[in-house]
Design a protein around this motif. Structure first.
Motif, PDB file in Angstrom:
ATOM      1  N   GLY A 263       0.796  -1.222   0.000  1.00  0.00           N
ATOM      2  CA  GLY A 263       0.000   0.000   0.000  1.00  0.00           C
ATOM      3  C   GLY A 263       0.826   1.267   0.000  1.00  0.00           C
ATOM      4  O   GLY A 263       0.272   2.370   0.122  1.00  0.00           O
TER       5      GLY A 263
ATOM      6  N   PRO B  46       2.568   4.556  -1.156  1.00  0.00           N
ATOM      7  CA  PRO B  46       2.151   5.449  -2.255  1.00  0.00           C
ATOM      8  C   PRO B  46       3.058   5.389  -3.477  1.00  0.00           C
ATOM      9  O   PRO B  46       2.648   5.789  -4.566  1.00  0.00           O
TER      10      PRO B  46
ATOM     11  N   TRP C  16       3.841   2.815  -5.075  1.00  0.00           N
ATOM     12  CA  TRP C  16       3.329   1.833  -6.037  1.00  0.00           C
ATOM     13  C   TRP C  16       2.436   2.508  -7.076  1.00  0.00           C
ATOM     14  O   TRP C  16       2.459   2.132  -8.263  1.00  0.00           O
ATOM     15  N   SER C  17       1.642   3.491  -6.667  1.00  0.00           N
ATOM     16  CA  SER C  17       0.757   4.160  -7.623  1.00  0.00           C
ATOM     17  C   SER C  17       1.558   4.953  -8.645  1.00  0.00           C
ATOM     18  O   SER C  17       1.163   5.055  -9.811  1.00  0.00           O
ATOM     19  N   VAL C  18       2.692   5.524  -8.218  1.00  0.00           N
ATOM     20  CA  VAL C  18       3.560   6.240  -9.162  1.00  0.00           C
ATOM     21  C   VAL C  18       4.124   5.267 -10.191  1.00  0.00           C
ATOM     22  O   VAL C  18       4.160   5.553 -11.400  1.00  0.00           O
TER      23      VAL C  18
ATOM     24  N   GLU D 280       2.852   2.395 -11.114  1.00  0.00           N
ATOM     25  CA  GLU D 280       1.763   1.921 -11.975  1.00  0.00           C
ATOM     26  C   GLU D 280       1.438   2.944 -13.050  1.00  0.00           C
ATOM     27  O   GLU D 280       1.257   2.597 -14.223  1.00  0.00           O
ATOM     28  N   GLU D 281       1.377   4.216 -12.667  1.00  0.00           N
ATOM     29  CA  GLU D 281       1.056   5.272 -13.638  1.00  0.00           C
ATOM     30  C   GLU D 281       2.147   5.394 -14.697  1.00  0.00           C
ATOM     31  O   GLU D 281       1.861   5.692 -15.852  1.00  0.00           O
TER      32      GLU D 281
ATOM     33  N   HIS E 285       7.901  10.279  -2.477  1.00  0.00           N
ATOM     34  CA  HIS E 285       7.277   9.275  -1.614  1.00  0.00           C
ATOM     35  C   HIS E 285       8.304   8.360  -0.947  1.00  0.00           C
ATOM     36  O   HIS E 285       7.920   7.446  -0.213  1.00  0.00           O
TER      37      HIS E 285
END
Length: 548
Positions: A73, A75, A77-79, A81-82, A123
């Motif tokens: 979880g 943050p 990981w979202s970077v 993925e994008e 992050h």
């Protein structure tokens, strides 16, 4: 957290591998030993802007690799993925700087831009120090820090939603107003054109039908004469009469020839039937060719009117009906425009009011949180021997936006009666370090996913104050990871892990390295920090006492 850092051929480091651990990690060493080079190298692999010349003299390229361990979880990981970067159990950043200045970066072996590195680094790592313009000293981030302290994510979400609604309502009103202005500018044309088109009322396909009817009527007179002669030739005065006579004559003779005329009689009967059908069709054609001369005139007038109006509006005759409908819709929009504008204005006012309400609630929460933050920071300043200093979170009105109507800045006054001002401009080096530490302690919250680096944040303090600094750094490191570059023995003694940065000369070349310290080596290093170059028994005893 940062698990490992590998540096090759950067400044005065030829090759260095470091394995960092959770908790408080201290890096010590004499001035000029190369502690700042470690931070420069880490900043380089994270995409931060720093020194232009980083490659070690004589080397073709310098390279830094950093390995991070990310919790579920996180943050980051979202970077990833994008950016379309595959995620695994570990996150590895690698960046190369050639001697001619070219820089190339990879994340998990996927080549990326420096901008992606910088976005990801936000992050991963926080750097705090006297010359840090990315963290607490940057006023542009103060509002977000106050919001994180306040924990009013629901209010911020409400403001963002209200801002989107307000922007959409304003955009719809502006578009409708512009469209109405455009239509109003051609109102006279629209009313005349729609009236003219409504009067004519053209229909799709009418031009082709009128043209065919006109051609038919124009050639009808000559055609009718020929068709009438043919009709006469087929009728009783023509072929039908003799054929009827022949049929009667043969029927009278048929009984006397014993069936020899039966076939002829059947054929003649069929011929008379077909002849009758042909005559009927010709008669119907005559009726169609029988027209009123005034109809031709009326047909031509309408055909020419349709074609003239089509030329006037530069459309095909068959498109005239659709064009008329378009102009009628525009005129209707003009007639209904004032009513529509009034409705959109009401919607825009409602959206602005909803935004103002949401922004007002967020502002009130920010002001309340500012007071709480000020009290918390000042409580932290007392143990740091700055009990007379004042910290204030200024919340002032700003231009409305998706984050509300507030501008936030952290200000300080180091002495009673002294004017307050920005952190970086008012506080001296030691004071600034302590302000930053107190503020970070209050703002830390649950931010355990980020590696925090403090660069000589204890400069200018000693004794009990340095001990207070170290204890706060150790508290920040609980459950997370803190790296501190320090000259304070009190701070170093409180670290869970200790490295010494050393500089040496080999083959007329100055090189820097980092050595992990065991218990005995750690005592010696802290003793050196206490007494200087000559380490005494008393200094070692003091070092053991500090380590506890």
């Amino acid at each position: 957290m940062l698990r490992g850092l590998e540096i090759r051929d950067m400044l005065i480091i030829d090759r260095l591998e470091l394995d960092f651990r959770p908790g408080l990690n201290a890096l010590t060493g004499e001035t000029g030993a190369g502690k700042s080079i470690l931070l420069d190298s880490l900043g380089f692999v994270l995409g931060w802007r720093g020194r232009a010349e980083l490659v070690r003299q004589g080397a073709e390229q310098g390279e830094v690799t950093a390995e991070f361990e990310l919790a579920e979880g996180h943050p980051a990981w979202s970077v990833l993925e994008e950016a379309g970067i595959p995620a695994g159990d570990e996150l590895i950043l690698r960046r190369v700087n050639t001697a001619d200045g070219r820089k190339t970066a990879w994340i998990n072996d996927r080549r990326v831009s420096g901008e992606v590195l910088r976005t990801l680094s936000e992050h991963l790592v926080e750097l705090h120090g006297q010359h840090d313009d990315r963290g607490l000293l940057n006023p542009r981030g103060h509002r977000a820090l106050l919001d994180a302290f306040a924990g009013h994510d629901d209010l911020r979400a409400a403001v963002r939603s209200a801002w989107r609604d307000r922007a959409a309502a304003d955009k719809a009103l502006a578009a409708a107003t512009a469209a109405l202005s455009e239509v109003q500018a051609e109102e006279e044309f629209l009313r005349h054109a729609v009236g003219e088109l409504d009067k004519l009322a053209p229909e799709p396909g009418e031009d082709e039908a009128l043209d065919a009817r006109r051609r038919l009527m124009q050639g009808a007179e000559k055609l009718r004469a020929d068709v009438a002669r043919a009709h006469a030739a087929l009728g009783p005065e023509g072929a039908e009469g003799p054929m009827g006579d022949a049929l009667r004559w043969l029927e009278g003779a048929a009984d006397g020839v014993e069936g020899r005329l039966d076939a002829a009689l059947e054929a003649l009967g069929r011929a008379l039937s077909d002849l009758g059908e042909a005559a009927d069709e010709v008669e119907r054609c005559l009726e169609a060719l029988d027209f009123d001369p005034m109809e031709l005139e009326r047909t031509e007038e309408r055909l020419f009117a349709i074609r003239g109006l089509a030329r006037k509006h530069d459309v095909a005759p068959d498109e005239l009906a659709e064009f008329a409908a378009t102009l009628s819709a525009r005129l209707s929009a003009l007639d209904n425009g004032a009513r529509d504008i009034a409705a959109l204005e009401a919607a825009a006012r409602a959206a602005r009011a909803a935004y103002d309400t949401a922004a007002g609630r967020l502002s009130a929460s920010r002001r309340a949180a500012a007071g709480a933050l000020d009290a918390a920071v000042e409580a932290e300043l007392a143990p740091l021997k700055m009990e007379r200093a004042r910290f204030e979170t200024a919340v002032v009105a700003a231009e409305a936006g998706p984050e509300g109507t507030d501008e936030v800045s952290f200000t300080v006054a180091t002495n009673p009666g002294a004017p307050a001002g920005p952190l970086a401009k008012i506080a001296s080096g030691g004071e600034l370090s302590r302000f930053l530490l107190a503020l970070k302690v209050c703002l830390a919250g649950d931010a355990r996913d980020v590696t925090m680096i403090f660069d000589e944040i204890d400069r200018g303090v000693g004794g009990a104050t340095a001990d207070a600094v170290g204890r706060r750094l150790r508290a920040l490191a609980e459950g997370g990871q803190v790296l501190v570059v320090t000259h304070s023995p009190q701070v170093a003694a409180l670290a869970a892990h200790h490295w010494r940065v050393e500089k040496s000369v080999r083959q007329d070349q100055t090189l820097s390295t980092v050595v992990p310290l065991d218990t005995d080596s750690r005592v010696d290093e802290i003793a050196r920090m206490i007494s200087g170059d000559e380490v005494t028994k008393e200094a070692r005893a003091a070092a053991r006492s500090l380590i506890g």
